[in-house]
Structure formats: C-alpha cells, structure tokens
Write a protein that holds these residues in place. Sequence first.
Motif, short mmCIF file in Angstrom:
data_model
loop_
_atom_site.label_atom_id
_atom_site.label_comp_id
_atom_site.label_asym_id
_atom_site.label_seq_id
_atom_site.Cartn_x
_atom_site.Cartn_y
_atom_site.Cartn_z
N HIS A 31 0.88 -1.17 0.00
CA HIS A 31 0.00 0.00 0.00
C HIS A 31 0.91 1.22 0.00
CE1 HIS A 31 -2.80 2.94 2.02
NE2 HIS A 31 -3.47 2.57 0.94
N LEU A 51 -10.97 2.93 0.02
CA LEU A 51 -10.93 3.43 -1.35
C LEU A 51 -12.29 3.33 -2.04
CD1 LEU A 51 -7.52 1.88 -2.42
CD2 LEU A 51 -8.00 4.30 -1.99
N ASN A 95 -6.41 0.27 -8.91
CA ASN A 95 -6.22 1.26 -7.85
C ASN A 95 -4.89 1.99 -8.06
OD1 ASN A 95 -8.43 0.60 -5.69
ND2 ASN A 95 -7.60 -1.35 -6.36
N GLU A 98 -2.18 3.71 -5.53
CA GLU A 98 -2.49 3.26 -4.18
C GLU A 98 -1.71 2.00 -3.78
OE1 GLU A 98 -4.39 4.69 -1.78
OE2 GLU A 98 -4.75 6.38 -3.10
#
Length: 104
Positions: A31, A51, A95, A98
């Motif tokens: 992450h 998220l 994502n 992220e």
Amino acid sequence: MSGVWVFKNGVLRLVENPGDHFQGSRKVLVHVPTNEVITSYAILETKLYNLGWERYYDDPELLQYHKRSTTHLISLPKDFNKFKTMHMYDIVVKNRNEFEVRDM
C-alpha cells in the motif's frame, strides 16, 4: 523466438527460460501511501474499503470486491496462501497510485 515477455522497471524484454527468471523472485503487494506490505486479507480489505470498494458476495469460492463508480470487480482466492502475483497486479491496475507490486 520463444519465451516470456517480462516488463520490469519500464523495460520490456524477452526471457527465454522464464523458470530461471522467476525462481526466487517473491513479490509482495504494498500500500503506497503507508508503505505497508499487505500480509493478510484483513489488511487488504481495510485498504480497499477506504478506497470505496465493497464486498461482493456472488461466488462462495472467492473474495470479491466491487466499486460502485466503476465496472471493476476484484476476485481473489479465499485462501490468502493462494494469493498470487496476478491477483496483486489486478489490484494495482484497478487502484492506480495506491498499490504496487515489489520484489521482496
């Protein structure tokens, strides 16, 4: 020419014996904002919820997450030990900025 095309550090190259290239190369999902390695589905689920991802209960054999604002669906094996690099890259693609996959 036979082999596997490998994309690493912005460079695409052909690896003729892919077993040698990937052996010993363990990948981890990180992450990015917290620089935290994802070591369990509990940690991953918390990050995904933050998220905007929601748990999707359509298949009892999988952990699935859906984001309402998209058509994306993340499907993962129920057993974290079966969580593979392809699953990590699926999360990264859906994502951006992220998560990232790193060599351990």
